[in-house]
Write a protein that holds these residues in place. Structure first.
Motif, short mmCIF file in Angstrom:
data_model
loop_
_atom_site.label_atom_id
_atom_site.label_comp_id
_atom_site.label_asym_id
_atom_site.label_seq_id
_atom_site.Cartn_x
_atom_site.Cartn_y
_atom_site.Cartn_z
N LEU A 147 -3.68 5.13 3.22
CA LEU A 147 -3.02 4.08 2.46
C LEU A 147 -3.98 3.49 1.43
O LEU A 147 -5.13 3.19 1.73
CB LEU A 147 -2.55 2.97 3.42
CG LEU A 147 -1.42 3.37 4.36
CD1 LEU A 147 -1.11 2.24 5.33
CD2 LEU A 147 -0.16 3.73 3.56
N ARG A 148 -3.49 3.35 0.23
CA ARG A 148 -4.27 2.70 -0.82
C ARG A 148 -3.43 1.58 -1.41
O ARG A 148 -2.23 1.75 -1.65
CB ARG A 148 -4.63 3.68 -1.93
CG ARG A 148 -5.41 4.89 -1.43
CD ARG A 148 -5.95 5.71 -2.56
NE ARG A 148 -6.48 6.97 -2.07
CZ ARG A 148 -7.53 7.59 -2.61
NH1 ARG A 148 -8.15 7.05 -3.64
NH2 ARG A 148 -7.94 8.74 -2.12
N VAL A 149 -4.07 0.45 -1.66
CA VAL A 149 -3.32 -0.70 -2.14
C VAL A 149 -2.87 -0.45 -3.58
O VAL A 149 -3.63 0.03 -4.41
CB VAL A 149 -4.16 -2.00 -2.03
CG1 VAL A 149 -5.40 -1.94 -2.90
CG2 VAL A 149 -3.31 -3.20 -2.37
N ARG A 150 -1.60 -0.75 -3.84
CA ARG A 150 -1.08 -0.65 -5.21
C ARG A 150 -0.86 -2.05 -5.78
O ARG A 150 -1.03 -2.26 -6.96
CB ARG A 150 0.23 0.13 -5.22
CG ARG A 150 0.84 0.26 -6.62
CD ARG A 150 1.99 1.24 -6.65
NE ARG A 150 3.17 0.71 -5.96
CZ ARG A 150 4.23 1.47 -5.65
NH1 ARG A 150 4.24 2.76 -5.93
NH2 ARG A 150 5.28 0.93 -5.04
N SER A 151 -0.44 -2.97 -4.92
CA SER A 151 -0.21 -4.34 -5.37
C SER A 151 -0.89 -5.32 -4.44
O SER A 151 -0.79 -5.17 -3.23
CB SER A 151 1.29 -4.67 -5.41
OG SER A 151 1.94 -3.87 -6.36
N LYS A 174 0.85 -1.19 0.00
CA LYS A 174 0.00 0.00 0.00
C LYS A 174 0.88 1.23 0.00
O LYS A 174 1.98 1.24 0.56
CB LYS A 174 -0.88 0.02 1.24
CG LYS A 174 -1.92 -1.09 1.30
CD LYS A 174 -2.91 -0.82 2.42
CE LYS A 174 -3.95 -1.91 2.52
NZ LYS A 174 -4.95 -1.61 3.55
#
Lengths: 436, 349, 405
Positions: free
Chosen positions: B125-129, B117
Motif C-alpha cells: 500500500l502506498r498513500v495517494r491522499s 492508500k
C-alpha cells in the motif's frame, strides 16, 4: 584512490602555513580597502581553477586596476556616508551593470540609467551609489542587473562595517557589544560556478544562456577553489584572485567568521573542531532587545546562510579530550587561576591534566597519514613521519577542515578534493616542542 | 409600550445570536478544473486550478493559479470547504484539500483524517491522499476545527508530487482581529507575495495522459521548472507594481511558496522583521534581509518603509528568467506611497 | 549487474591472499579496557570498568536494495561488537549496512570505538583507508576527529581505536571522511546520539514543573522521563524517540563504482531520496527489503522510519541530514513541530513550525506533542515533492508515516 591533492601539494613551494615558523601575534586580518569614497570598475578577465581551468569572468576592479574575484572587500566605519562610483568597462554586448548593497540604509543612486532593480551604469558610463553605513556587521554586495547572469559571472563582494569605537588594538568587536569581541577575523565568501555559462558569454553568445539548466561544477571560498584557498593571499600566479581562506587561531582565541553567501544556492558550512556561535544574521545581532548582546545566539556545527545573506560566527577552540593534549612527559603545568577549569594561558582543560593517551595508535604501516598530520596526537609536538608523508605541519598544530557539507561541492569539475574547502589550524600556544 | 420595545429588542438579540451561530463556521466552495495559462513568451501551459464559487456551486469564477484567496473572518473556529472535482481530459485524478499548518481535515463526520492508500504492483500500500478524496465528477467536503490565525497555503492532498505542480494550491488567511494578524501583531496594510513554479513538460505529459507507470514520464524526479511566478505571473514588461501602503505604515508582507524549491525574497533597501512561519509567531522576530522561503512554507514579515518609492522584490536564488529569456521570473515591485499628511508614524525600522 | 557478481568470489580470494601473506603488524586488534579476548565485550572473568562502552565497527562494502527493487552497491559500516577478532574479516566482508549502525552513548561515558577496515570485496583494486568522523563533537582533537587530511586513517586489514569521553548531549552523526565525496555518497553514514545525565536523576528530582521518575528496576528512565538535553526544567522531555536521517543516492555513481568505472563527481545527482536508508514505502515496512544475494542474503537495511505513538505522547524526532548534494525540506502536515535543539545544542528560544530545511551535516531536535492530535495516520515527508520518487518510480522517496493510536 591516491588523493590527487597530496601529489599536487608536494610541488607547491609557497604555503602560508610555512610562514608560521616565527608567526607574529596578530595572525591575520581581512584584506580589503577602507575609506568613504570608492571607485569600482566592472570589467572582464579570467580566473584559474586548480584543475587547470581558466574561466572568463566579469568582476569589480578597484579604481581601474585589474578585475578581481570577488570584488574588493569594502571596510567601512559605522556612521560614515559612503559613495561608490561604478564605471562600466564590461565587454561590448554585456549590457549595463550595477551594485546592490542589501542591508545598507538610505540608499540613493545618481547618474546612469534606471534598471529593473536599481540604477545602472550603461556601457562606458557610470553610476554613483550613496548610502550611510549605519549599522555594524557583515554584508554582501552584488550586481542588480540581470543578476542571474552577472552574479554568476563574478560581480560579487563583501562590505564590512566596523562598529563605532572600533580599535584594532584595544577594542576589537564585531557589533560593539563585548560579547562580540574577537582576536582574529576571517572572511568566508561562498560562491559557485557553471562554466558553460562563462564559455557562452566569452564566445559572445550571452543570449543562449539558459538559466533554468544551471548546473555548477566549481565551488569557491573567497574566489578560490581548494587547495588554492590555502595558498597565500596575493600570489603572483592568481592575479585576479587576490584573497585566500586560511583561518587560524590559538587555544582559547576568539575567531570571528564572516560568512557571506554570494552564490544562488544554499551551502551547509561545517566547522570541524568545535561549534561556532552564530551571533548575527544579515548584519543584525541575534538579540532579544537592543543592547542585550547576542543572547539569542545559537551554537551551530553547520550553518546554512540563505543566498545573498550573511552570518557572523564566533569560534573558540580548546579540547576536552579525556587525555592531556600537551603530553605527559614534558613537565608542563595547568594553572587555573580564574576557576573555569582551563589553564589561564594555554586553555588546557585542567581536569585532564596528566591523563595519559588512552590507546595505542596503529602501526605506521597500517596507517594512511594526512598532509596536515603533525606525526602525533599532542598539540605542539611534531613527531617523525615516514619519508614523504605529511610535511605541512612542522609545528604540531591542530588542523581542522572547514568546508561545505554538501560533499559534491568538495570537487573541482569532477576532481576530488577541491571546491568549498579549507583547513583551519590551531597554533600551539607556546614555542613548538619538537620531539627529538 | 415598554414591554413591546423589550420584545422587539429580544427578537433582535435572538436573531443576532442565531446568525452568529450560523456564521461561526467560515464556508467556501471551490471547483477544481483544467484550463490553459499563457506565459509571457506565448507558451501555453495546461493547468489544474481552483475557482471560487458561490454557495452550492451556483456560479463560479474562472479557474486560476494560484487559487482564489480565502479570507476567513477573524475569530472563526471552524472552516468548511466544499470541493467539486471537475478535472477533465484524457487523464484525471481524485483531489482533496489540506492546509499544512492547520489540523488535518475530516469530512465533518469522522473524528480522524482518512488518508487513502492504493496497492502497487507488488500489493504494497502506498498513500495517494493524505486525507479523504473527492473523485472526478463528485463533490467533497473538508472540515477544519480549532482554526489558527495566520497565513497558510491550501493545496490538494492527493498525489501531491503531481497535483501541486499542476496548480492546485492557493492562499488562505485568518486574522486574529481586524488589523491584527496575530495577537500582538497589528498592521496597517498587507501585501501577499505568492511564489510558485511551473515545469511545462510535466503539465503536458499529465493532460495528454503520458504520465504514469509505463508511460513517457513515470515520476516527477526530473522536475525542471521553466517559469517562476509571483502572485500567479512571471515578471514581464506588463507586470505592474503592487501597492504596499505608505511610508511610515506597518506593512505586513505575507510570503507563501507553493513551489517545489526554496526561494529567497529580498526586498531592495528594506530589512524585514520576520515574525511568523507557517502561522506560528516567533518569540522574537528575526531581522533579516534575505529570509529563506522553503518549499511549502509561509512567512509573515513586517516592514515599516521610511520613504516612498518603488522597490524591487526579487528571488536571490536567481529564478529570474522566463525559460531562457531575461528578464523574467520571480521579480516584482512594491510601490510605497508618501506618508499621508498628518498620519502618525508607527516607529522606525 | 549480473556480470559483476563474478567479481565477488575472486575478489574474496584475492583479499585473503593479501592478508594471509601480510607481516605481523596488519591485524584486526580491538582495544577495550578489561576485555582480554578482543571481542569488545566483557564475559566470564573479564571486568567492565565503570561507565565504559566498547564498540567494534567494521568498514567495507556491501549491497542494498532500493524501494523500486534496484540493487545498489554501497560502502558502509557494520557493528561487530562481540565477534572475536579472528572472525571479523570472514564475517564482516561485504556485510556493511545502510545506514551505519546507530551509536548511542551517555554523557560522560568512556567510549572506545575500534574501527576495522575489512576491505572492498567488490573492488579488489581499491586500497582505500577509512575513518570515523564524529560529526559535531565539540572540543575535538584531530587524532580522533577522523578527518584524514589532518589525521590518520586505517588501512585494509587493520584496526584503529578511537577514544572519547561522550560530550554534551544531543543529536550528532558519524560518517567516513576518507575521500569524503566518494565514501559518503557510497553510504558510510550513521546516527550518533549522546543522552543527558538528566536522564539518570534520582526519583523525585524536581525539574521546574516536572518531577523526574526513573525506571524502578534501575534499568534507566521510563518513557516520559527522558530528555534531549540537561534542560533543568523538563522542557525537552519525550516519551518515544525516532531517528530520521535524510540520505540520498545517485545510482549512476554507485553503479560506476561497482563496475570499476570513473566516478561521476561533477554529474552527481541524487535520484533515490531516503529516510534511514530506505525509500517509501519501505520506510514504513517493519520487515527489511529483501536482502540481496550479492551480499550473501544478509539484511543490510535494518532501519525503518515508521513513527508510532499513543495520543498524548511527546515524540522526539532526531532529524539529521547526511545528503551529499541537496538540501531537503521535511514537513509534518497536521502535527506542529516544536524545535528545541539544533546541532546538538538546546535552542535559547524554542519555536514552532511545520517544516524544517536541512543541508548535509545539520541536525534538529523536534518534539511532536500529540496531545491535541486526533488519532490516525499522518505523514512526514519532503515538500520538495519531486523527491517523492524512487528514481523513475512514483509514490515513493522521502516519506514516512506517523501513526497516532
Amino acid at each position: 584512490m591516491r588523493s590527487i591533492m597530496m601529489q599536487r601539494f608536494r610541488w607547491f613551494p609557497v604555503m602560508a602555513v610555512l610562514l608560521l615558523l616565527g608567526a607574529s601575534p596578530a595572525l591575520a586580518a581581512i584584506q580589503g580597502v577602507t575609506g568613504t569614497t570608492f571607485n569600482l570598475t566592472a570589467k572582464a578577465d579570467h580566473i584559474s581553477t586548480p584543475d587547470g581551468g581558466s574561466i572568463h569572468m566579469w568582476g569589480y576592479a578597484l579604481n581601474n586596476g585589474r578585475m578581481q574575484y570577488p570584488g574588493p572587500t569594502l571596510i567601512l566605519n559605522q556612521g560614515d556616508t559612503i559613495s561608490i562610483t561604478l564605471t562600466n568597462n564590461l565587454p561590448p554586448g554585456a549590457g549595463n551593470v550595477s551594485i546592490l548593497a542589501p542591508g545598507q540604509s538610505g540608499g540613493t543612486a545618481t547618474g546612469g540609467v534606471q534598471g529593473l532593480i536599481t540604477r545602472e551604469a550603461p556601457p562606458g558610463g557610470s553610476v554613483t551609489y550613496n548610502f550611510v553605513a549605519a549599522e555594524p556587521g557583515t554584508y554582501a554586495y552584488y550586481s542588480g542587473t540581470r543578476p542571474e547572469l552577472q552574479v554568476e559571472m563574478g560581480l560579487i563582494g563583501t562590505i564590512i562595517v566596523r562598529p563605532a569605537g572600533f580599535n584594532e588594538a584595544s577594542n576589537k568587536t564585531a557589533y560593539g557589544h563585548p560579547e562580540t569581541r574577537y582576536d582574529d577575523e576571517f572572511l568566508f565568501l561562498l560562491s559557485e560556478m557553471d562554466p558553460n555559462i562563462h564559455e557562452l558569454v566569452e564566445a559572445g553568445l550571452m543570449n543562449m544562456v539558459d538559466n533554468t539548466k544551471y548546473f555548477p561544477v566549481y565551488w569557491f571560498i573567497n574566489g578560490r577553489a581548494a587547495p588554492d584557498t590555502m595558498l597565500d593571499a596575493n600570489v603572483s600566479f592568481l592575479p585576479t584572485q587576490p584573497y585566500n581562506c586560511l583561518p587560524m587561531t590559538r587555544p582559547g582565541g576568539r575567531l570571528l567568521m564572516r560568512i557571506v553567501n554570494a552564490s544562488r544556492d544554499l551551502h551547509p558550512y561545517h566547522t570541524h573542531g568545535n561549534h561556532h556561535k552564530v551571533i548575527a544574521f544579515d548584519g543584525r545581532l541575534l538579540e532579544s532587545a537592543p543592547g542585550a548582546g547576542p543572547d539569542l545566539a545559537v551554537a551551530d556545527f553547520t550553518t546554512s546562510v540563505p543566498p545573498g545573506g550573511t552570518a557572523d560566527g564566533v569560534f573558540q577552540w580548546y579540547a576536552k579530550a579525556g587525555w592531556d593534549i600537551y603530553g605527559t612527559d614534558n613537565g608542563h603545568d595547568c594553572v587555573d587561576g580564574n576557576g573555569d577549569d582551563l589553564d589561564d594561558s594555554t586553555y588546557e582543560y585542567c581536569p585532564d591534566h596528566g591523563k595519559p593517551f588512552p590507546v595505542d595508535l596503529p602501526h605506521k604501516n597500517d596507517t594512511t597519514f594526512g598532509a596536515f598530520w603533525g606525526g602525533g596526537p599532542f598539540l605542539g609536538t611534531a613527531e617523525p613521519l615516514p619519508p614523504g608523508e605529511g610535511g605541512f605541519n612542522p609545528n604540531g598544530a591542530y588542523f581542522f577542515m572547514w568546508h561545505s557539507h554538501s560533499e559534491k561541492e568538495l570537487t573541482n569539475f569532477d576532481i576530488f578534493p577541491g571546491g568549498m574547502l579549507t583547513m583551519m589550524f590551531v597554533e600551539p600556544p607556546s614555542p613548538p616542542l619538537i620531539n627529538p | 409600550m415598554r414591554k413591546r420595545i423589550f420584545q422587539i429588542i429580544l427578537v433582535i438579540l435572538i436573531t443576532v445570536f442565531c446568525l452568529a451561530g450560523v456564521s461561526s463556521a467560515a464556508e467556501f466552495w471551490l471547483r477544481a478544473g483544467t484550463f490553459i495559462k499563457t506565459m509571457p513568451d506565448g507558451v501555453q501551459v495546461p493547468m489544474w486550478g481552483f475557482a471560487r464559487c458561490t454557495a452550492n456551486f451556483a456560479s463560479c469564477n474562472p479557474l486560476r493559479v494560484p487559487g482564489p484567496p480565502l479570507i476567513v473572518p477573524p475569530g472563526e473556529n471552524t472552516l468548511v470547504i466544499h470541493v467539486r472535482n471537475n478535472l477533465a481530459g484524457p487523464y484525471t485524478e481524485p483531489v482533496s484539500l489540506v492546509i499544512p499548518g492547520q489540523a488535518m481535515p475530516t469530512d465533518g463526520t469522522a473524528s480522524s483524517p482518512a488518508p487513502v492508500k492504493v496497492p502497487d504492483e507488488n500489493g504494497n500500500l502506498r498513500v495517494r491522499s493524505l486525507v479523504h478524496e473527492t473523485a472526478v465528477g463528485s463533490d467533497g467536503v473538508y472540515v477544519w476545527n480549532a482554526l489558527k490565525s495566520g497565513t497558510y497555503l491550501y493545496q490538494s492532498g492527493t498525489h501531491q508530487a503531481v497535483q501541486i505542480q499542476m496548480g492546485l494550491y492557493g492562499p488562505l488567511k485568518m486574522d486574529a482581529a481586524p488589523g491584527r494578524a496575530y495577537t500582538g501583531v497589528p498592521f496597517d496594510r498587507e501585501v501577499m507575495l505568492f511564489f510558485s513554479e511551473i515545469d511545462p513538460a510535466l503539465h503536458t505529459a499529465v493532460v495528454t495522459n503520458n504520465y504514469g507507470p509505463g508511460k513517457a514520464m513515470t515520476s516527477t524526479m526530473y522536475y525542471e521548472p521553466k517559469y517562476f511566478l509571483i502572485n500567479g505571473e512571471p515578471y514581464s514588461s506588463a507586470t505592474s507594481a503592487i501597492p504596499a501602503g505608505s511610508a511610515g505604515q506597518r506593512v505586513l508582507i505575507r510570503f507563501l511558496n507553493a513551489g517545489l524549491e526554496s526561494h529567497v525574497p529580498i526586498l531592495d533597501r528594506h530589512y524585514m522583521s520576520v515574525l511568523a512561519e507557517d502561522g506560528n509567531v516567533f518569540e522574537h522576530p528575526k531581522e533579516q534581509y534575505a529570509p529563506l522561503l522553503a518549499a511549502g512554507k509561509t512567512l509573515d514579515a513586517m516592514i515599516t518603509p521610511k520613504a516612498q518609492g518603488t522597490y524591487a522584490v526579487y528571488d536571490r536564488m536567481l529564478s529570474l528568467t522566463n525559460a531562457a529569456a531575461s528578464p523574467g521570473g520571480m521579480l516584482a515591485h512594491l510601490r510605497i506611497a508618501s506618508a499621508p499628511a498628518g498620519a502618525a508614524s508607527h516607529g522606525q525600522r | 549487474m549480473n556480470g559483476n557478481k563474478g567479481f565477488a568470489i575472486p575478489g574474496l580470494f584475492l583479499l585473503f591472499l593479501v592478508l594471509a601473506s601480510s607481516p605481523g603488524w596488519a591485524a584486526i586488534t580491538v582495544q577495550c579496557p578489561g576485555d582480554t579476548n578482543g571481542d569488545a565485550i566483557w564475559t566470564g572473568p573479564e571486568v567492565r570498568p565503570e561507565n565504559t562502552v566498547c564498540i567494534h565497527l567494521t568498514a567495507g562494502d556491501g549491497f542494498i536494495r532500493m524501494a523500486d527493487g534496484y540493487l545498489q552497491y554501497i560502502f558502509g559500516f557494520n557493528d561487530f561488537t562481540g565477534t572475536p577478532p579472528d572472525q571479523i574479516m570472514d564475517q564482516a566482508m561485504l556485510s556493511q549496512q545502510f545506514p551505519a549502525p546507530t551509536i548511542k552513548v551517555k554523557e560522560g561515558q568512556d567510549v572506545y570505538l575500534t574501527l576495522s577496515n575489512v576491505g572492498m570485496v567488490q573492488r579488489p583494486d581499491l586500497f582505500d583507508a577509512h575513518t570515523v568522523h564524529w560529526h559535531g563533537y565539540p572540543f575535538q582533537t584531530p587524532v580522533f576527529d577522523g578527518e584524514p587530511m589532518a589525521s590518520i586513517s586505517i588501512n585494509m586489514g587493520s584496526s584503529l581505536t578511537y577514544y572519547y569521553v561522550a560530550p554534551d548531549p544531543g543529536t550528532y552523526m558519524y560518517h567516513c571522511h576518507f575521500e569524503a565525496t566518494e565514501h559518503m555518497q557510497m553510504g558510510m553514514l550513521g546516527n550518533l546520539y549522546v543522552t543527558p545525565r538528566q536522564d539518570d536523576l534520582p526519583d523525585g528530582a524536581v525539574l521546574g514543573s516536572h518531577v523526574h521518575h526513573p525506571d524502578p528496576d534501575g534499568n534507566g528512565p521510563l518513557p516520559g522521563d527522558r530528555y534531549v538535553f540537561n534542560d533543568g526544567d523538563g522542557s525537552t522531555r519525550y516519551d518515544v524517540d525516532y531517528p530520521i536521517q535524510i540520505l540520498a543516492f545517485d545510482p549512476r555513481f554507485h553503479d560506476a563504482s561497482m563496475n570499476v568505472q570513473p566516478l561521476p563527481f561533477a554529474m552527481m545527482r541524487d535520484t533515490y531520496p531516503m529516510l534511514n536508508g530506505r525509500g517509501y514505502p519501505d520506510t514504513v515496512s517493519l520487515t527489511p527489503p529483501t536482502p540481496p544475494d550479492e551480499n550473501g542474503g544478509r539484511v543490510s537495511q535494518p532501519m525503518n522510519s515508521l513513527i508510532t505513538a499513543s495520543r498524548g505522547q511527546r515524540i522526539l524526532l532526531r532529524i539529521s541530514s547526511l545528503s551529499t548534494v541537496e538540501f531537503y525540506t521535511l514537513s509534518s502536515p497536521g502535527i506542529p513541530m516544536l524545535v528545541v535543539g539544533k546541532d546538538a545544542k538546546q535552542l535559547p528560544a524554542y519555536f514552532t513550525t511545520n517544516s524544517l530545511t536541512l543541508g548535509g551535516g545539520e541536525s534538529y531536535d523536534v518534539i511532536l506533542d500529540t496531545a491535541d492530535i486526533a488519532q490516525g495516520t499522518y505523514f512526514l515527508y519532503t515538500t520538495n515533492l519531486h523527491n517523492l520518487s524512487n528514481y523513475n518510480e512514483d509514490f515513493g522517496g522521502m516519506m514516512t508515516e506517523i501513526v497516532i493510536n
